[in-house]
Design a protein around this motif. Structure first.
Motif, short mmCIF file in Angstrom:
data_model
loop_
_atom_site.label_atom_id
_atom_site.label_comp_id
_atom_site.label_asym_id
_atom_site.label_seq_id
_atom_site.Cartn_x
_atom_site.Cartn_y
_atom_site.Cartn_z
N MET A 89 147.24 66.50 -2.97
CA MET A 89 147.10 65.48 -1.93
C MET A 89 145.71 65.60 -1.30
SD MET A 89 149.68 67.18 0.88
CE MET A 89 149.71 68.95 1.14
N ILE A 90 145.26 64.52 -0.66
CA ILE A 90 143.97 64.49 0.00
C ILE A 90 144.20 64.59 1.51
CG2 ILE A 90 141.84 63.19 0.34
CD1 ILE A 90 142.28 64.00 -2.54
N ASN A 91 143.56 65.59 2.14
CA ASN A 91 143.75 65.74 3.59
C ASN A 91 142.69 64.94 4.35
OD1 ASN A 91 141.38 67.25 3.56
ND2 ASN A 91 142.40 69.22 3.84
N ALA A 92 142.69 65.05 5.66
CA ALA A 92 141.80 64.23 6.49
C ALA A 92 140.33 64.62 6.36
CB ALA A 92 142.23 64.31 7.96
N ALA A 93 140.06 65.80 5.79
CA ALA A 93 138.68 66.20 5.51
C ALA A 93 138.26 65.76 4.11
CB ALA A 93 138.53 67.71 5.64
N LEU A 94 139.13 64.96 3.47
CA LEU A 94 138.90 64.42 2.12
C LEU A 94 138.82 65.51 1.07
CD1 LEU A 94 136.34 61.57 2.93
CD2 LEU A 94 138.84 61.48 2.89
N ARG A 95 139.58 66.59 1.29
CA ARG A 95 139.65 67.67 0.31
C ARG A 95 140.97 67.58 -0.43
NH1 ARG A 95 134.36 69.40 0.34
NH2 ARG A 95 134.93 71.43 -0.55
N GLU A 96 140.93 67.80 -1.72
CA GLU A 96 142.15 67.77 -2.53
C GLU A 96 142.81 69.15 -2.48
OE1 GLU A 96 143.63 66.75 -7.08
OE2 GLU A 96 141.56 66.31 -6.48
N ILE A 97 144.04 69.16 -2.03
CA ILE A 97 144.78 70.42 -1.92
C ILE A 97 146.20 70.22 -2.46
CG2 ILE A 97 143.51 71.46 0.01
CD1 ILE A 97 145.63 70.30 1.88
N PRO A 98 146.80 71.27 -3.02
CA PRO A 98 148.17 71.14 -3.53
C PRO A 98 149.19 71.08 -2.41
CG PRO A 98 147.37 73.38 -3.84
CD PRO A 98 146.22 72.60 -3.29
N GLU A 99 150.36 70.56 -2.71
CA GLU A 99 151.43 70.50 -1.71
C GLU A 99 152.08 71.86 -1.51
OE1 GLU A 99 154.18 67.43 -2.69
OE2 GLU A 99 152.65 65.86 -2.73
N TYR A 100 151.96 72.72 -2.54
CA TYR A 100 152.54 74.06 -2.45
C TYR A 100 151.57 75.04 -3.09
CZ TYR A 100 155.82 77.96 -3.02
OH TYR A 100 156.42 79.18 -2.96
#
Length: 512
Positions: A1-12
């Motif tokens: 997913m993409i967070n508010a800092a526009l970084r792609e991070i996994p959900e788990y």
């Protein structure tokens, strides 16, 4: 997913759990819950003084899988973390999570404990040296969790970071567990980072080389929180307490940056009676303080407070009447230690009082101006102080994100080019502090104001400051250096960067 800092991070994340993505700097500043605390009550017949670290570990019920915490006020002079962990390893204990508020090169013995499985997890606000390198290379079983100073306090108080045993390096301790940091050969001043650990850990152990009769005076961490006391020969080397140079830079480039930053502060309209301020211990940031001092004297301005990690230079400003008081979470040099001991207007504060976003008001919220550093800045004003451009961990937020969010004017001072690399990039390697909380970037070539600060841009229209866009700064650097090859890595996650509210702002991946 993409967070508010526009970084792609996994959900788990394995070894971390379900991810709460960063949603914005001020999205999760709302109601919070504090954790319950387990107490090991004492009677009038109980003796808290224990003969050895081995004995106290056994009394505390040491077992595989526990989380042990340490504070970093002795900085690169700390002996306590290594001393305790050596005994943990000797007892055959495995799968320990080390929750040290910061980790320094002196903690190199942890590397072998990581490789042998004694240590499988790390929680910290800052990490440098061999341990940081080992984590970057993927030796740690679980991802290291990187907090901010206020975020660590929040995590402890909420129960997100549960501490089984807290070990407090105690420059002075009496026989019933009252502690201060201003007496003894390893006097380090304020013990602000150890206070949440003392208040919320299941068991609290004072490790001291200066055991004194009851009662100690003054008291910073009181007997009501301390279960056991162990006297050892030495808790640390006082020479290692000093952070960096703690001297004003003589470098012409650094001085030019500092002069521009001080002029920006003056033009902002914030430099007036009641002014509040924080700066770091680096040469350029101290030079900013020196120029601000000149302006305050010239205009007869009386500030309200300076805060943070305190240096001797800030102490001089207090003694000269430029500030009414200091709020000190850690002393960066021995002059600050002496002032903290002797001057009633030099006040201590806990890490929670300093920067925890989930309490009834942190000191950072009262700052007018904060001077910050940067390893990298990007065109969205995001700042990296966690990793180098090569992906290796070389620091961490500390109070960076906390103060940036709280201050009315957060200024990043940096050379435009370091090591033949442009500091301003399209995208930082790791987001430590979100750009929405950074107001200005000051370099020797020019100043970029965050477009969101329309009020500041309007105020500076008539000034002689070299204002330019962040893109212009980037292009200016690239003209000199060429376009560098950016570090890209899709390896396994070795670190999780939490924002101060406990959400994940970025991840750190294994260096190949």
């Amino acid at each position: 997913m993409i967070n508010a800092a526009l970084r792609e991070i996994p959900e788990y994340i394995k070894g971390y759990g379900k991810v709460k993505p960063f949603e914005g700097a001020f999205k999760n500043i709302n109601k919070a819950q504090k954790a319950n605390v387990s107490l090991n009550c004492k009677s009038s017949n109980d003796d808290k003084v224990v003969s050895s670290i081995e004995e106290v570990l056994k009394k505390c019920g040491i077992r595989d899988g526990m989380t042990l915490s340490f504070h970093h006020h002795l900085r690169n002079g700390d002996y306590v973390l290594n001393m305790v962990m050596e005994e943990v390893a000797r007892l055959g204990i495995k799968d320990i999570k080390v929750a040290a508020s910061s980790i320094f090169p002196i903690h190199e013995p942890l590397v072998e404990l990581i490789k042998s499985g004694v240590v499988t997890g790390i929680y910290t606000n800052y990490m440098s040296g061999p341990v940081a390198q080992a984590v970057s290379l993927g030796y740690l079983k679980y991802p290291a969790i990187m907090h901010t100073h206020g975020g660590r306090a929040r995590a402890i108080e909420s129960g997100d970071l549960h501490i089984d045993i807290a070990f407090i390096a105690s420059p002075a301790c009496d026989t019933y567990g009252n502690i201060n940091g201003v007496e003894g050969r390893a006097a380090c001043g304020s013990l602000g980072y150890a206070i949440p650990d003392a208040m919320y850990a299941d068991r609290v152990v004072a490790i001291t080389d200066n055991l004194l009769p009851y009662p100690l005076c003054p008291i910073e961490i009181s007997q009501e929180y301390v279960d056991y006391i162990v006297a050892v020969e030495e808790i640390g080397d006082p020479k290692g307490i000093v952070s960096g140079t703690t001297k004003i830079t003589k470098d012409p480039v650094g001085l030019k940056i500092a002069k521009l930053a001080s002029s920006l502060i003056e033009e902002s309209g914030l430099l007036k009676d009641g002014f509040s301020f924080q700066t770091g211990a680096g040469g350029t940031t101290l030079a900013v303080a020196a120029y601000v001092k000149e302006i305050m004297k010239r205009k007869n301005i009386k500030g309200s407070f300076a805060a943070g990690g305190i240096t001797g230079y800030i102490v001089e400003m207090l003694e000269e009447g430029l500030f009414t008081s200091l709020f000190d979470v850690q002393c960066f040099d021995l002059k600050a230690v002496q002032s903290y001991r002797d001057n009633k207007n030099h006040q201590g504060m806990s890490a929670s009082m300093y920067g925890n976003p989930h309490n009834k008001g942190a000191v950072v919220n009262m700052l007018d101006v904060m001077i910050l550093g940067a390893t990298e800045v990007d065109t969205d004003f995001n700042v990296n102080v966690t990793t180098g451009s090569d992906g290796f961990i070389m620091g961490g937020s500390g109070g960076h994100s906390d103060t940036a969010a709280g201050a009315k004017l957060s200024i990043v001072t940096t050379q435009l080019i370091k090591g033949r690399l442009p500091i301003v990039a399209d995208r930082v390697t790791t987001v430590t502090t979100p750009g929405e909380t950074i107001d200005a970037i000051v370099t020797e070539r020019g100043i970029a104001i965050n477009p969101k600060r329309k009020d500041l841009i309007e105020k500076l229209k008539g000034s002689k400051l070299p204002i330019m866009s962040i893109e212009e700064l980037k292009n200016l650097a690239v003209k000199i250096t060429g376009i560098p090859q950016r570090y890209e890595n899709n390896g396994k996650i070795v670190g999780v960067v939490e924002y101060r509210d406990g959400t994940v702002i970025d991840v750190i991946r294994q260096v190949q």
